[in-house]
Design a protein around this motif. Structure first.
Motif, PDB file in Angstrom:
ATOM      1  N   GLU A 172       0.764  -1.305   0.078  1.00 31.08           N
ATOM      2  CA  GLU A 172       0.063   0.174   0.031  1.00 31.08           C
ATOM      3  C   GLU A 172       0.866   1.313   0.103  1.00 31.08           C
ATOM      4  O   GLU A 172       0.659   2.116  -0.609  1.00 31.08           O
ATOM      5  CB  GLU A 172      -0.850  -0.208   1.202  1.00 31.08           C
ATOM      6  N   GLU A 173       1.945   1.202   0.881  1.00 29.99           N
ATOM      7  CA  GLU A 173       2.809   2.322   0.963  1.00 29.99           C
ATOM      8  C   GLU A 173       3.575   2.664  -0.537  1.00 29.99           C
ATOM      9  O   GLU A 173       3.767   3.658  -1.058  1.00 29.99           O
ATOM     10  CB  GLU A 173       4.026   2.179   1.978  1.00 29.99           C
ATOM     11  N   GLY A 224       1.149   4.246  -2.794  1.00 32.53           N
ATOM     12  CA  GLY A 224       0.737   5.393  -2.525  1.00 32.53           C
ATOM     13  C   GLY A 224       1.861   6.398  -3.176  1.00 32.53           C
ATOM     14  O   GLY A 224       2.033   7.407  -3.358  1.00 32.53           O
ATOM     15  N   THR A 248       2.142   9.444  -5.761  1.00 34.80           N
ATOM     16  CA  THR A 248       2.472  10.640  -5.526  1.00 34.80           C
ATOM     17  C   THR A 248       3.574  11.096  -6.393  1.00 34.80           C
ATOM     18  O   THR A 248       3.594  12.407  -6.815  1.00 34.80           O
ATOM     19  CB  THR A 248       3.075  10.873  -3.919  1.00 34.80           C
ATOM     20  N   PRO A 275      -2.743   9.080   0.654  1.00 36.17           N
ATOM     21  CA  PRO A 275      -2.626   9.019   2.118  1.00 36.17           C
ATOM     22  C   PRO A 275      -2.273  10.246   2.929  1.00 36.17           C
ATOM     23  O   PRO A 275      -1.551  11.157   2.413  1.00 36.17           O
ATOM     24  CB  PRO A 275      -1.480   7.971   2.302  1.00 36.17           C
ATOM     25  N   THR A 282       0.155  12.365   4.493  1.00 40.96           N
ATOM     26  CA  THR A 282       1.625  12.460   4.626  1.00 40.96           C
ATOM     27  C   THR A 282       1.997  14.024   4.225  1.00 40.96           C
ATOM     28  O   THR A 282       1.214  14.676   3.916  1.00 40.96           O
ATOM     29  CB  THR A 282       2.260  11.754   3.613  1.00 40.96           C
TER      30      THR A 282
END
Length: 263
Positions: A29-30, A33, A37, A67, A69
């Motif tokens: 998931e990271e 994301g 980005t 997300p 951030t």
């Protein structure tokens, strides 16, 4: 117990630096994301033509869906401004920031090598990196154009894909500083990108200060290793350009004497 070797402190410093710069392991998931980005930053740093400005609502929504951030917060600030501007005003601002100012140009190898032969080789190496990863650019921009580098990073991932960004971190810092000094909202886009990279070292900060004071290296040789067809013209990416021939060997004339010396 034998004493530690004299090189032990240097070894520790090297390993600490390596640990700081090594990308941490990300969850799927990271990783997704992060790729989104990077792709969004790439789009927002492109020239705001009619196609891009007509998609401003979608870009704003995409930034809002990231997300939570630091990068997402910076991009939200930019897209709020971007969505509210007149398209012609956006075009003028983009040209002023990125085409008319050397300290905020989007061609990354310029900051590291200036207009020298080394820059030509850096462009060629970067293009070869793309091809080795199975990615072929459309040839519309040089391989060091920041939106191109960002698209590659988004496609390939945090390791090898983001390596060119880490290598050119000092240039990215200079672009961000120049945009901040000009009070340009594009500073938020660069700030978002910088949050994804390792923090700058003291050496990085000192190098950026030198770039601000002195500018990149300068050498009146053009970009021959990347390939030039004429004065100031680039060969298309991927074109083979043979190396320049070596200069002729100069043989010194034989020494002559009126009389023969002793044997």
């Amino acid at each position: 117990m034998s004493p530690l070797p004299a090189t032990f402190p240097a070894l520790v410093r090297t390993r600490v630096r390596a640990a700081v710069r090594r990308p941490s392991r990300l969850t799927p998931e990271e990783t997704a994301g992060r790729a989104l980005t990077l792709r969004l930053v790439s789009l927002l740093l492109q020239y705001p033509d009619s196609e891009l400005t007509s998609a401003r609502d979608e870009l704003t929504s995409a930034a809002g869906a990231l997300p939570a951030t630091a990068a997402a917060a910076e991009l939200a600030r930019f897209t709020d401004w971007f969505a509210a501007q007149d398209p012609e005003a956006l075009e003028r601002h983009y040209v002023e920031m990125f085409d008319l100012r050397r300290k905020s140009s989007l061609y990354l190898t310029y900051y590291l090598h200036g207009d020298t032969r080394r820059r030509g080789m850096a462009l060629l190496t970067l293009n070869q990196r793309y091809k080795a990863a199975g990615w072929d650019t459309d040839g519309g921009e040089l391989p060091d154009h920041l939106p191109v580098v960002l698209e590659f990073a988004a496609l390939v991932g945090p390791g090898g894909g983001e390596a060119p960004l880490r290598r050119h971190r000092r240039g990215l810092e200079l672009i961000h500083r120049a945009l901040a000094d000009a009070d340009s909202p594009y500073r938020h886009v660069l700030a978002a990108l910088l949050t994804l990279l390792p923090p700058p070292t003291e050496a990085d900060r000192a190098a950026v200060a030198r770039l601000v004071a002195e500018g990149p290296p300068n050498e009146e040789v053009g970009l021959d290793p990347y390939g030039t067809y004429g004065e100031g013209e680039f060969a298309p990416p991927g074109t083979f350009v043979p190396p320049a021939p070596a200069p002729p060997t100069r043989v010194p004339p034989a020494r002559t004497s009126r009389t023969e010396g002793p044997r």
